[in-house]
Design a protein around this motif. Structure first.
Motif, short mmCIF file in Angstrom:
data_model
loop_
_atom_site.label_atom_id
_atom_site.label_comp_id
_atom_site.label_asym_id
_atom_site.label_seq_id
_atom_site.Cartn_x
_atom_site.Cartn_y
_atom_site.Cartn_z
N TYR A 647 0.81 -1.21 0.00
CA TYR A 647 0.00 0.00 0.00
C TYR A 647 0.85 1.27 0.00
N ASP A 648 2.05 1.20 0.59
CA ASP A 648 2.92 2.38 0.56
C ASP A 648 3.30 2.72 -0.87
N ARG A 649 3.63 1.71 -1.68
CA ARG A 649 3.99 1.96 -3.07
C ARG A 649 2.78 2.40 -3.88
N LEU A 650 1.62 1.77 -3.62
CA LEU A 650 0.42 2.18 -4.35
C LEU A 650 0.03 3.61 -4.02
N ALA A 651 0.31 4.04 -2.79
CA ALA A 651 -0.04 5.40 -2.40
C ALA A 651 0.76 6.44 -3.16
N ARG A 652 1.88 6.03 -3.77
CA ARG A 652 2.66 6.98 -4.55
C ARG A 652 1.99 7.33 -5.88
N LEU A 653 1.02 6.48 -6.31
CA LEU A 653 0.31 6.76 -7.57
C LEU A 653 -0.54 8.02 -7.39
N PRO A 654 -0.41 9.02 -8.25
CA PRO A 654 -1.24 10.23 -8.14
C PRO A 654 -2.65 9.96 -8.66
N ALA A 655 -3.42 9.20 -7.87
CA ALA A 655 -4.75 8.78 -8.30
C ALA A 655 -5.81 9.36 -7.36
N THR A 656 -6.93 9.72 -7.93
CA THR A 656 -8.08 10.16 -7.12
C THR A 656 -8.83 8.93 -6.62
N GLY A 657 -9.83 9.18 -5.77
CA GLY A 657 -10.61 8.07 -5.26
C GLY A 657 -11.32 7.31 -6.36
N ALA A 658 -11.84 8.02 -7.36
CA ALA A 658 -12.52 7.34 -8.46
C ALA A 658 -11.55 6.49 -9.27
N MET A 659 -10.34 7.00 -9.45
CA MET A 659 -9.33 6.22 -10.18
C MET A 659 -8.95 4.98 -9.39
N VAL A 660 -8.80 5.10 -8.07
CA VAL A 660 -8.49 3.94 -7.24
C VAL A 660 -9.58 2.89 -7.36
N GLN A 661 -10.83 3.33 -7.35
CA GLN A 661 -11.95 2.39 -7.50
C GLN A 661 -11.86 1.65 -8.84
N ASN A 662 -11.62 2.37 -9.93
CA ASN A 662 -11.54 1.74 -11.25
C ASN A 662 -10.37 0.78 -11.33
N ILE A 663 -9.21 1.19 -10.80
CA ILE A 663 -8.03 0.32 -10.86
C ILE A 663 -8.27 -0.96 -10.07
N ALA A 664 -8.84 -0.83 -8.88
CA ALA A 664 -9.08 -2.02 -8.06
C ALA A 664 -10.06 -2.97 -8.73
N LEU A 665 -11.11 -2.43 -9.34
CA LEU A 665 -12.09 -3.29 -10.00
C LEU A 665 -11.48 -3.99 -11.20
N ASN A 666 -10.73 -3.26 -12.02
CA ASN A 666 -10.10 -3.89 -13.19
C ASN A 666 -9.07 -4.92 -12.76
N ALA A 667 -8.34 -4.65 -11.67
CA ALA A 667 -7.37 -5.62 -11.17
C ALA A 667 -8.07 -6.90 -10.72
N ALA A 668 -9.24 -6.76 -10.11
CA ALA A 668 -9.99 -7.94 -9.68
C ALA A 668 -10.39 -8.80 -10.87
N PHE A 669 -10.80 -8.17 -11.97
CA PHE A 669 -11.17 -8.96 -13.16
C PHE A 669 -9.94 -9.62 -13.78
N ILE A 670 -8.82 -8.93 -13.77
CA ILE A 670 -7.58 -9.54 -14.29
C ILE A 670 -7.22 -10.78 -13.47
N ALA A 671 -7.29 -10.67 -12.14
CA ALA A 671 -6.97 -11.80 -11.28
C ALA A 671 -7.97 -12.93 -11.44
N ALA A 672 -9.23 -12.58 -11.58
CA ALA A 672 -10.25 -13.62 -11.75
C ALA A 672 -10.02 -14.40 -13.04
N HIS A 673 -9.66 -13.68 -14.10
CA HIS A 673 -9.40 -14.36 -15.38
C HIS A 673 -8.19 -15.29 -15.26
N ALA A 674 -7.17 -14.86 -14.48
CA ALA A 674 -5.96 -15.69 -14.33
C ALA A 674 -6.14 -16.80 -13.30
N GLY A 675 -7.24 -16.73 -12.55
CA GLY A 675 -7.46 -17.74 -11.52
C GLY A 675 -6.54 -17.58 -10.33
N LYS A 676 -6.11 -16.33 -10.07
CA LYS A 676 -5.20 -16.06 -8.97
C LYS A 676 -5.77 -14.95 -8.09
#
Length: 712
Positions: A647-676
């Motif tokens: 989380y310390d490294r992720l906090a360095r990303l200059p992202a707004t709350g809406a961007m964080v929401q989108n990134i987290a959701l897309n990451a979840a779909f990527i992981a689900a597709h990979a089965g990880k």
């Protein structure tokens, strides 16, 4: 009253034109009078047919009559009444005695109320006899001396009935003015020998059936009868009802009853006031939206006369609903209708209407104050209701007394209202359900899911949001109980500006407030509300605020840049109207009883005059590192499978709350597709997609670490 109309047909407000129906023995008296009148009419027609034989018409007509007499197809008369002077005199006296009852027979009441002469009354009886006496067609043919004329005509009436007067044919005299008779006049056929027929409504009236004309009944709807006595109303409404009644009762004899204009934005309370006022005058209230008025002059004039006739024969008043109509055609039709009719009229309108060619009285109507509504809730629920429920409902809902009564009755019908949390919830939910319908059609309702733990803001801004919530929750106590409302000249609404870059939490903050206060959250896209046509923007905004007034709604105006961005130096008419639109929005936010929030990233577009009219301004800054870390720590649900997120490294990303929401959701779909599980690699890949979408550079240095294994 129209020029040329009878002068003695007006009914004083409160006079019950159908009082004769109240007597138990009246139907028998009325039938006895009709029987005597029909017997008298048979003798009159028989005497007239004898006169035709004794005094033949011109040769052609005489030959036709002789042919009719000799023809085997000629119908036989149902009786052999001769119509001697002695028989006619006896029948006349019997009819006079039958008419001498209290209350009088229906035909006599009709003639008096509509100003008919005795000849016009008897001509109407002749036409009605076609429906009441099966032998009338044959008698008309005998009296005409022509088998083909088996129906009443003006010619027959002028020859057979006593007191004949040519002016009965005039369209400005009783029979034709009031549409009591219908004339079937083929093209090129003389009026005097055309067939006459009594209006169906009038035949029913003569028989004692007094119901609203079907041609009007299809246009109007009955208003609900008052629920309970007037003393149960809030004092402010009692005073308004008394004022309406006083204005009607002050009508001078022979003068047109004034049109009562109920002015203001609240249609429900106006309808309550009008219903109570009509009931105080022993009248029933019918409601007619002015959009249903015909626009063709002849159709409109017919409707105006029919209503004038109905308001004379029935204890009825008309509620003309012009609350939402601004169409010039509808307004012209309204003015013509009122100018050409009479009776007790209530005109529901936002602003006083001018151009009405008759006396008017404008009375402002407002909903009862919250303290009065609280008393109404207490009275309706009773002592066995949940503690504090009346105060809670009156603080968040703005309802007319009739709506309160309906909600309590419907809730009690489902289950008894008791002193428990369940009854509190049922009453609240019933209020919400009853007030959402109109607003659901105008705005997008958002189900608020975010709570205080979900939003990440600086402490000062969070404290400001909580202060907004406190003001909404305690406004009734401060404004009403502590008297601040009486000392404030400006609106009592709570208007807020959320300003900050896109994605910094403005919508989430609105959800948090709505959930905390149990408000229905509606998002309004101002870019869809703003119109290029002058005046349309204000109309759209007015509909939104009016629909939201009654319920616990929070209005969230997203993309307010669409309106504020139009504010500029006034160079032409369009610039001036753009500024007027901003002014109007802020005025309505001030006067709106609930919570209204503007969201914009153009605070600089507002001058100080506008800023002073906002109760709160909440700034949503771009989140700092500590806030971004908190966003990342809370973005993944507890059920999500995450692994080794830094989380310390992720906090360095200059992202707004809406961007964080989108990134987290897309990451979840990527992981689900990979089965990880969700890993840093998936988050970095999703972050690259998000930054590319927004055309922003992905800061690789912010994510760099010595031993980063992207494929791990």
């Amino acid at each position: 009253m129209n020029a040329g109309a009878p002068d003695d047909v007006s009914v004083e407000p409160g006079q019950q034109a159908t009082s004769f129906r109240l007597a138990a023995d009246w139907p028998a008296d009325n039938d006895r009078y009709l029987a005597a009148s029909l017997h008298w009419l048979r003798l009159v027609l028989a005497q007239s047919s004898a006169a035709v034989v004794d005094h033949p018409a011109p040769p052609a007509a005489a030959r036709n009559f002789e042919h009719a007499v000799e023809s085997p197809r000629r119908p036989a008369l149902p009786d052999t009444t001769s119509g001697t002077p002695e028989e006619l005199a006896a029948a006349t006296e019997e009819r006079r005695r039958a008419a001498d009852t209290v209350p009088p027979p229906a035909l006599e009441v009709l003639a008096e109320q509509l100003g008919l002469s005795e000849f016009e009354r008897d001509l109407l009886l002749l036409c009605a006899a076609m429906e009441l006496d099966p032998g009338t067609p044959a008698r008309c043919a005998w009296a005409h001396g022509d088998q083909a004329l088996a129906f009443p005509t003006f010619a027959l009436a002028l020859r057979a009935l006593p007191g004949a007067a040519w002016d009965a044919l005039s369209p400005h005299h009783g029979l034709r003015y009031w549409h009591l008779i219908e004339i079937t006049q083929p093209s090129g056929h003389p009026l005097i020998t055309s067939a006459l027929r009594a209006d169906e409504r009038i035949v029913n009236y003569v028989k004692g059936l007094n119901e609203l004309d079907s041609r009007i009944d299809t246009l109007v709807s009955p208003a609900a009868a008052p629920d309970g006595p007037d003393h149960d109303l809030p004092p402010s409404m009692v005073r308004t009802v008394e004022e309406v009644v006083r204005r009607w009762r002050q009508t001078a004899p022979g003068s047109a009853t004034p049109v009562i204009q109920l002015v203001g934005p609240d249609g429900d309370t106006k309808l309550d006031v009008a219903t109570r006022a009509a009931a105080a005058l022993d009248r029933v209230l019918a409601r007619l939206p002015i959009e249903l008025l015909p626009t063709q002059p002849n159709e409109l004039d017919t409707l105006a006369r029919l209503w004038h006739r109905e308001s004379t024969l029935l204890p009825i008043a008309l509620y003309l609903d012009a609350q939402e109509s601004a169409d010039a055609i509808d307004i012209r039709a309204l003015a013509r209708f009122l100018a050409r009719s009479d009776g007790a009229f209530v005109l529901a309108t936002r602003e006083p209407r001018s151009g009405i060619d008759r006396p008017t009285a404008a009375i402002e109507v407002r909903r009862p104050r919250p303290a009065e509504q609280r008393d109404t809730w207490d009275e309706a629920i009773g002592p066995d209701g949940p503690p504090g429920i009346a105060a809670a409902l009156s603080a968040q809902f703005d309802l007319a007394p009739s709506a309160i009564a309906e909600i309590v009755a419907a809730t009690a019908a489902e289950a008894p209202i008791e002193r428990d949390a369940g009854s509190h919830e049922r009453l609240w939910d019933a209020c919400v359900a009853g007030t959402r319908a109109r607003l659901d059609q105008l705005a997008e309702r958002i189900e608020p899911r975010a709570g205080w733990d979900d939003i990440v803001l600086p402490d000062s801004e969070t404290a400001l949001l909580r202060q907004i919530g406190d003001q909404v929750a305690h406004r009734t106590r401060v404004y009403e109980d502590w008297g601040f409302a009486d000392r404030m000249s400006r609106g009592l609404g709570i208007s807020v500006l959320f300003t900050g870059p896109s994605g910094t939490g403005k919508t989430m903050a609105a959800e948090v407030l709505a959930r905390h206060l149990r408000l229905s959250l509606y998002r309004i896209d101002l870019s869809a509300v703003v119109s290029k046509y002058i005046g349309e923007t204000e109309k759209n905004l007015r509909q939104l605020f009016d629909a939201a007034e009654s319920g616990p709604a929070m209005l969230f105006f997203d993309e307010a840049d669409a309106l504020f961005g139009k504010r500029s130096e006034v160079k032409d008419a369009h610039d001036r109207y753009a500024n007027i639109e901003v002014n109007y929005l802020l005025q309505r936010m001030e006067s709106y009883r609930g919570l209204a929030v503007l969201a914009t990233n153009m605070r600089g577009a507002l001058d100080q005059a506008f800023l002073r009219r906002l109760r709160f301004i909440v700034t949503f800054p771009f989140p700092g590192v500590d806030q971004r870390r908190a966003l990342w720590e809370g973005v993944f649900p507890a059920k999500a499978h995450v692994e080794d997120l830094d989380y310390d490294r992720l906090a360095r990303l200059p992202a707004t709350g809406a961007m964080v929401q989108n990134i987290a959701l897309n990451a979840a779909f990527i992981a689900a597709h990979a089965g990880k599980p969700v890993t840093m690699a998936a988050v970095i890949e999703a972050a690259g997609t998000e930054f590319t979408k927004l055309e922003l550079p992905l800061p690789d240095a912010a994510l760099a670490r010595p031993a980063l294994e992207v494929g791990a």
